[in-house]
Motif scaffolding. Structure first.
Motif, PDB file in Angstrom:
ATOM      1  N   ASP A  55       0.843  -1.197   0.000  1.00  0.00           N
ATOM      2  CA  ASP A  55       0.000   0.000   0.000  1.00  0.00           C
ATOM      3  C   ASP A  55       0.883   1.254   0.000  1.00  0.00           C
ATOM      4  OD1 ASP A  55       0.749   0.488   2.660  1.00  0.00           O
ATOM      5  OD2 ASP A  55      -1.027  -0.503   3.446  1.00  0.00           O
ATOM      6  N   LEU A  56       0.246   2.377  -0.217  1.00  0.00           N
ATOM      7  CA  LEU A  56       0.952   3.644  -0.366  1.00  0.00           C
ATOM      8  C   LEU A  56       1.739   4.020   0.897  1.00  0.00           C
ATOM      9  CD1 LEU A  56       1.384   5.775  -2.514  1.00  0.00           C
ATOM     10  CD2 LEU A  56      -0.623   6.979  -1.669  1.00  0.00           C
ATOM     11  N   SER A  57       1.224   3.674   2.074  1.00  0.00           N
ATOM     12  CA  SER A  57       1.938   4.010   3.309  1.00  0.00           C
ATOM     13  C   SER A  57       3.248   3.234   3.422  1.00  0.00           C
ATOM     14  CB  SER A  57       1.055   3.763   4.530  1.00  0.00           C
ATOM     15  OG  SER A  57       0.733   2.405   4.650  1.00  0.00           O
ATOM     16  N   THR A  58       3.270   1.979   2.952  1.00  0.00           N
ATOM     17  CA  THR A  58       4.506   1.189   2.958  1.00  0.00           C
ATOM     18  C   THR A  58       5.526   1.800   2.010  1.00  0.00           C
ATOM     19  OG1 THR A  58       3.259  -0.811   3.454  1.00  0.00           O
ATOM     20  CG2 THR A  58       5.473  -1.113   2.569  1.00  0.00           C
ATOM     21  N   LEU A  59       5.071   2.190   0.834  1.00  0.00           N
ATOM     22  CA  LEU A  59       5.967   2.819  -0.132  1.00  0.00           C
ATOM     23  C   LEU A  59       6.534   4.114   0.437  1.00  0.00           C
ATOM     24  CD1 LEU A  59       7.252   2.859  -2.941  1.00  0.00           C
ATOM     25  CD2 LEU A  59       5.205   4.040  -3.752  1.00  0.00           C
ATOM     26  N   HIS A  60       5.702   4.902   1.071  1.00  0.00           N
ATOM     27  CA  HIS A  60       6.138   6.153   1.695  1.00  0.00           C
ATOM     28  C   HIS A  60       7.185   5.869   2.780  1.00  0.00           C
ATOM     29  CE1 HIS A  60       5.855  10.290   3.033  1.00  0.00           C
ATOM     30  NE2 HIS A  60       5.675   9.861   4.272  1.00  0.00           N
ATOM     31  N   ASN A  61       6.947   4.845   3.587  1.00  0.00           N
ATOM     32  CA  ASN A  61       7.877   4.445   4.635  1.00  0.00           C
ATOM     33  C   ASN A  61       9.224   4.021   4.031  1.00  0.00           C
ATOM     34  OD1 ASN A  61       9.305   2.919   6.590  1.00  0.00           O
ATOM     35  ND2 ASN A  61       7.422   2.504   7.711  1.00  0.00           N
ATOM     36  N   TRP A  62       9.196   3.192   2.995  1.00  0.00           N
ATOM     37  CA  TRP A  62      10.432   2.736   2.357  1.00  0.00           C
ATOM     38  C   TRP A  62      11.197   3.894   1.740  1.00  0.00           C
ATOM     39  CZ3 TRP A  62       8.560  -2.214  -0.665  1.00  0.00           C
ATOM     40  CH2 TRP A  62       8.261  -3.219   0.263  1.00  0.00           C
ATOM     41  N   ARG A  63      10.465   4.832   1.188  1.00  0.00           N
ATOM     42  CA  ARG A  63      11.101   6.011   0.586  1.00  0.00           C
ATOM     43  C   ARG A  63      11.780   6.859   1.665  1.00  0.00           C
ATOM     44  NH1 ARG A  63       7.738  10.852  -1.880  1.00  0.00           N
ATOM     45  NH2 ARG A  63       9.453  12.287  -2.039  1.00  0.00           N
ATOM     46  N   ARG A  65      12.886   5.846   4.547  1.00  0.00           N
ATOM     47  CA  ARG A  65      14.011   5.097   5.112  1.00  0.00           C
ATOM     48  C   ARG A  65      15.153   4.920   4.123  1.00  0.00           C
ATOM     49  NH1 ARG A  65      11.081  -0.065   7.116  1.00  0.00           N
ATOM     50  NH2 ARG A  65      13.196  -0.882   6.942  1.00  0.00           N
ATOM     51  N   GLY A  66      14.961   5.364   2.882  1.00  0.00           N
ATOM     52  CA  GLY A  66      16.022   5.272   1.871  1.00  0.00           C
ATOM     53  C   GLY A  66      16.119   3.923   1.185  1.00  0.00           C
ATOM     54  N   ILE A  67      15.107   3.095   1.366  1.00  0.00           N
ATOM     55  CA  ILE A  67      15.111   1.781   0.720  1.00  0.00           C
ATOM     56  C   ILE A  67      14.912   1.940  -0.788  1.00  0.00           C
ATOM     57  CG2 ILE A  67      13.838  -0.396   0.531  1.00  0.00           C
ATOM     58  CD1 ILE A  67      13.359  -0.178   3.558  1.00  0.00           C
ATOM     59  N   LEU A  68      13.967   2.772  -1.165  1.00  0.00           N
ATOM     60  CA  LEU A  68      13.730   3.077  -2.578  1.00  0.00           C
ATOM     61  C   LEU A  68      13.950   4.565  -2.802  1.00  0.00           C
ATOM     62  CD1 LEU A  68      10.498   0.997  -3.321  1.00  0.00           C
ATOM     63  CD2 LEU A  68      12.860   0.413  -3.863  1.00  0.00           C
ATOM     64  N   GLU A  69      14.614   4.866  -3.896  1.00  0.00           N
ATOM     65  CA  GLU A  69      14.896   6.267  -4.224  1.00  0.00           C
ATOM     66  C   GLU A  69      13.812   6.794  -5.158  1.00  0.00           C
ATOM     67  OE1 GLU A  69      18.616   8.945  -5.850  1.00  0.00           O
ATOM     68  OE2 GLU A  69      18.899   6.850  -5.332  1.00  0.00           O
ATOM     69  N   ALA A  70      13.352   7.988  -4.871  1.00  0.00           N
ATOM     70  CA  ALA A  70      12.286   8.595  -5.670  1.00  0.00           C
ATOM     71  C   ALA A  70      12.830   9.785  -6.454  1.00  0.00           C
ATOM     72  CB  ALA A  70      11.149   9.043  -4.762  1.00  0.00           C
ATOM     73  N   TYR A  71      12.174  10.075  -7.550  1.00  0.00           N
ATOM     74  CA  TYR A  71      12.523  11.203  -8.415  1.00  0.00           C
ATOM     75  C   TYR A  71      11.263  12.022  -8.619  1.00  0.00           C
ATOM     76  CZ  TYR A  71      16.453   8.141  -9.272  1.00  0.00           C
ATOM     77  OH  TYR A  71      17.543   7.325  -9.097  1.00  0.00           O
ATOM     78  N   GLY A  72      11.411  13.304  -8.779  1.00  0.00           N
ATOM     79  CA  GLY A  72      10.220  14.119  -8.915  1.00  0.00           C
ATOM     80  C   GLY A  72      10.331  15.205  -9.954  1.00  0.00           C
ATOM     81  N   ILE A  73       9.179  15.531 -10.492  1.00  0.00           N
ATOM     82  CA  ILE A  73       9.012  16.681 -11.377  1.00  0.00           C
ATOM     83  C   ILE A  73       7.777  17.400 -10.868  1.00  0.00           C
ATOM     84  CG2 ILE A  73       8.542  17.475 -13.714  1.00  0.00           C
ATOM     85  CD1 ILE A  73       9.832  14.920 -14.749  1.00  0.00           C
ATOM     86  N   GLY A  74       7.956  18.619 -10.423  1.00  0.00           N
ATOM     87  CA  GLY A  74       6.834  19.341  -9.834  1.00  0.00           C
ATOM     88  C   GLY A  74       6.365  18.603  -8.597  1.00  0.00           C
ATOM     89  N   ASN A  75       5.079  18.306  -8.532  1.00  0.00           N
ATOM     90  CA  ASN A  75       4.567  17.556  -7.385  1.00  0.00           C
ATOM     91  C   ASN A  75       4.375  16.072  -7.707  1.00  0.00           C
ATOM     92  OD1 ASN A  75       2.404  17.757  -9.051  1.00  0.00           O
ATOM     93  ND2 ASN A  75       0.942  18.443  -7.508  1.00  0.00           N
ATOM     94  N   ARG A  76       4.924  15.620  -8.839  1.00  0.00           N
ATOM     95  CA  ARG A  76       4.841  14.221  -9.249  1.00  0.00           C
ATOM     96  C   ARG A  76       6.038  13.455  -8.708  1.00  0.00           C
ATOM     97  NH1 ARG A  76       0.193  12.373 -11.169  1.00  0.00           N
ATOM     98  NH2 ARG A  76      -0.496  13.384 -13.043  1.00  0.00           N
TER      99      ARG A  76
END
Length: 97
Positions: A55-63, A65-76
């Motif tokens: 679920d989205l909360s798990t993904l947010h938690n992993w992000r 904690r640095g488990i998964l790296e995210a990239y963004g453009i604007g608010n995406r």
């Protein structure tokens, strides 16, 4: 590579023999080293959640904690599919140590 015998050859013949001996070998070596690069595939948060069945909360938690790296453009927010697959591969449960 076939052996070249160039004593007594005309320069034009020598060049043609040299080309026929070198060019196929060079093409074979270059084709192994220079493969077309695959474009990076970016996934949205919902696509990552669907892929990993989380679920989205798990993904947010992993992000966070640095488990998964995210990239963004604007608010995406996006994730690289290759990085997700690499992380899973590096964390096999039955790895021999």
């Amino acid at each position: 590579m076939k052996s070249l015998q160039f004593i007594g050859l005309e320069p034009k013949t020598f060049i043609e023999d040299l080309k026929s001996a070198l060019i196929p070998e060079l093409q074979k070596r270059l084709s192994k080293e220079f493969q077309p690069k695959q474009p990076t595939e970016y996934l949205t948060r919902s696509e990552v959640c669907q892929l990993l069945k989380i679920d989205l909360s798990t993904l947010h938690n992993w992000r966070n904690r640095g488990i998964l790296e995210a990239y963004g453009i604007g608010n995406r927010v996006y994730f690289k599919r290759s990085e997700i697959e690499n992380y899973i591969e590096q964390n096999k449960l039955n790895q021999l140590k």
